[in-house]
Scaffold this motif. Structure first.
Motif, PDB file in Angstrom:
ATOM      1  N   ASN A 268       0.820  -1.207   0.000  1.00  0.00           N
ATOM      2  CA  ASN A 268       0.000   0.000   0.000  1.00  0.00           C
ATOM      3  C   ASN A 268       0.856   1.260   0.000  1.00  0.00           C
ATOM      4  OD1 ASN A 268      -2.744   0.927  -0.057  1.00  0.00           O
ATOM      5  ND2 ASN A 268      -2.492   1.670   2.022  1.00  0.00           N
ATOM      6  N   GLY A 269       2.118   1.121   0.413  1.00  0.00           N
ATOM      7  CA  GLY A 269       3.001   2.279   0.483  1.00  0.00           C
ATOM      8  C   GLY A 269       3.264   2.914  -0.862  1.00  0.00           C
ATOM      9  N   VAL A 270       3.403   2.104  -1.909  1.00  0.00           N
ATOM     10  CA  VAL A 270       3.622   2.677  -3.241  1.00  0.00           C
ATOM     11  C   VAL A 270       2.405   3.477  -3.684  1.00  0.00           C
ATOM     12  CG1 VAL A 270       5.323   0.965  -3.961  1.00  0.00           C
ATOM     13  CG2 VAL A 270       2.892   0.504  -4.335  1.00  0.00           C
ATOM     14  N   TYR A 271       1.219   3.045  -3.302  1.00  0.00           N
ATOM     15  CA  TYR A 271       0.006   3.786  -3.648  1.00  0.00           C
ATOM     16  C   TYR A 271      -0.080   5.092  -2.866  1.00  0.00           C
ATOM     17  CZ  TYR A 271      -1.886  -0.068  -6.394  1.00  0.00           C
ATOM     18  OH  TYR A 271      -2.071  -1.033  -7.363  1.00  0.00           O
ATOM     19  N   ARG A 272       0.390   5.074  -1.618  1.00  0.00           N
ATOM     20  CA  ARG A 272       0.397   6.319  -0.852  1.00  0.00           C
ATOM     21  C   ARG A 272       1.306   7.348  -1.511  1.00  0.00           C
ATOM     22  NH1 ARG A 272       0.735   3.250   3.852  1.00  0.00           N
ATOM     23  NH2 ARG A 272       2.902   3.863   4.063  1.00  0.00           N
ATOM     24  N   CYS A 273       2.381   6.888  -2.129  1.00  0.00           N
ATOM     25  CA  CYS A 273       3.245   7.809  -2.880  1.00  0.00           C
ATOM     26  C   CYS A 273       2.525   8.292  -4.140  1.00  0.00           C
ATOM     27  CB  CYS A 273       4.547   7.125  -3.279  1.00  0.00           C
ATOM     28  SG  CYS A 273       5.667   6.740  -1.919  1.00  0.00           S
TER      29      CYS A 273
END
Length: 327
Positions: free
Chosen positions: A192-197
Motif C-alpha cells: 500500500n506504500g507505493v500507492y500512498r506515494c
C-alpha cells in the motif's frame, strides 16, 4: 479511485470488502472460528459458503497486484482443476473490470461482459468499487467475496483437501506469528506504500509516504541478504504478497508513482530475491508486464493524462541467474 484523509491529503485505501468466506465447515474455518467480522475491518456478519470443487470461479486480472497474488497461490497449490478462473483485461472504466480478453468480450462461464454484473447479481445497489480478485458462485453467477486477504488464506486452509501432493506450506506453524507481523508491515508500508506515494494529494503527504516506503524496503533488503525467502528457506504467503509489488516496481512504481530513490535492479538482495521467485513455477508465467504497464498508465488518467505507455524498462534480465540457491 483513491480517497484522501481530511488532513494532509494522504491516500487512504477503502478496506471494506464483502466479508463472506468459503470454508470446509459452515461457521468455522480450519484456522479458527469465523462466524462474524472480517480482517478487512468490516463489522458485518460474515456468512460462510461450502467448499465445493467446480462450484466457484476466481475472477482476477494479471494487471492487478491484489488479484495477481490469488492467481499465483491458486497455481502454487494446484487448485486449477477445482476452482475455475476468468481473467479480466488490463484496462477498465470507472464502473468495472471487463472481460475484453475473451472472444466477444464475454466471460465464457459467467456470460458477463463486466464483473460488475456478478456484484449486481448479489447486491442490486452495490455501493463500493468493483474489485478483483472476486470469488463468484457459478450456479447463481453472483459474487461471493472480494476480500482479497482472506481469499488466498482460505485457498490454503480451507481447500487443503484439494491441494496437489507437493503443494508448499504457505502458512507454516513454526513461524506463523512472525510471518503475520512481516506481512502486516509489507502491506502497510510496501504493498500500500507505493500507492500512498502515487496518489498523495500534497507534497507533505508524498514525502512522508516516500520515506516510509524506503525505510521498509531497506529493512527488506537487509532481511533478505542472508536468507533466501522472507521466512527462511521456503516460500510462504509472505513472499507471494511481496513479489507482486516488486514485479511492478521498475515498470510502474519507480516512475509512475514517483518511488524513485533507486530501482529494484539496484538493490542486490531484493533484485536477486525477485528474480528467484519469478523463475519459480507459478510466479513468472502469471506475471504479464505488458498488462501491468497498460493498466497503470492507461487507467490512471489523473496521473498520466496522455495515456502513453512507456516502452521500457528492459525486462529480459528477470530471466538472468540470481545465485540465491547458496542461501
Amino acid at each position: 479511485m483513491p480517497t484522501y484523509t481530511e488532513q494532509g491529503k494522504e491516500f487512504s485505501r477503502d478496506m471494506n470488502y464483502i466479508p463472506d468466506r468459503i470454508t470446509r465447515e459452515p461457521g468455522r474455518s480450519q484456522d479458527g472460528w469465523v462466524s462474524t467480522g472480517s480482517t478487512s475491518g468490516g463489522e458485518l456478519e460474515a456468512p460462510t459458503w461450502p467448499v465445493e470443487p467446480g462450484r466457484y470461479r476466481l475472477v482476477a486480472a494479471k494487471a492487478c497486484p491484489w488479484a495477481n497474488r490469488a492467481i499465483i497461490v491458486r497455481d502454487l497449490l494446484g487448485l486449477e482443476d477445482v476452482i475455475s478462473m476468468g481473467l479480466a483485461g488490463p484496462t477498465h472504466d470507472v464502473n468495472s473490470w471487463t472481460f475484453d480478453l475473451d472472444p466477444g468480450g464475454v466471460d465464457p462461464v459467467l456470460g458477463y461482459e463486466r464483473l460488475q454484473q456478478a456484484y449486481f447479481a448479489r447486491y442490486a445497489d452495490y455501493p463500493r468499487g468493483i474489485t478483483v480478485p472476486a470469488m463468484v458462485d457459478e450456479p447463481t453467477k453472483a459474487v461471493v467475496t472480494n476480500d482479497f486477504p482472506w481469499i488466498t488464506h482460505d485457498f490454503f486452509f480451507e481447500w487443503r483437501d484439494h491441494h496437489r501432493p507437493d503443494a508448499p506450506d504457505l502458512w507454516p506453524d513454526d513461524v506463523r506469528e512472525e510471518m503475520e507481523a512481516v506481512m502486516k508491515r509489507i502491506f502497510t508500508e510496501v504493498n500500500n506504500g507505493v500507492y500512498r506515494c502515487g496518489f498523495a494529494g500534497s507534497q507533505e503527504a508524498y514525502e512522508d509516504a516516500y520515506d516510509r516506503l524506503w525505510t521498509a524496503l531497506d529493512w527488506l533488503e537487509e532481511r533478505l541478504t542472508d536468507r533466501r525467502y522472507l521466512m527462511g528457506d521456503a516460500i510462504t504467503e509472505a513472499d507471494v504478497r511481496l513479489f507482486t509489488t516488486l514485479a511492478r516496481f521498475d515498470p510502474v512504481y519507480h516512475g509512475h508513482f514517483k518511488c524513485n530513490r533507486n530501482k529494484l535492479t539496484e538493490m542486490p538482495a531484493l533484485w536477486g530475491y525477485a528474480r528467484d521467485l519469478f523463475q519459480t513455477p507459478g510466479f513468472g508465467e502469471n506475471t504479464d508486464f505488458d498488462q501491468i504497464k497498460r493498466h497503470y498508465y492507461v487507467v490512471h488518467e489523473d496521473i498520466n493524462p496522455t495515456g502513453i505507455v512507456p516502452k521500457g524498462p528492459e525486462l529480459e534480465s528477470w530471466h538472468s541467474p540470481h545465485g540465491r540457491e547458496r542461501l
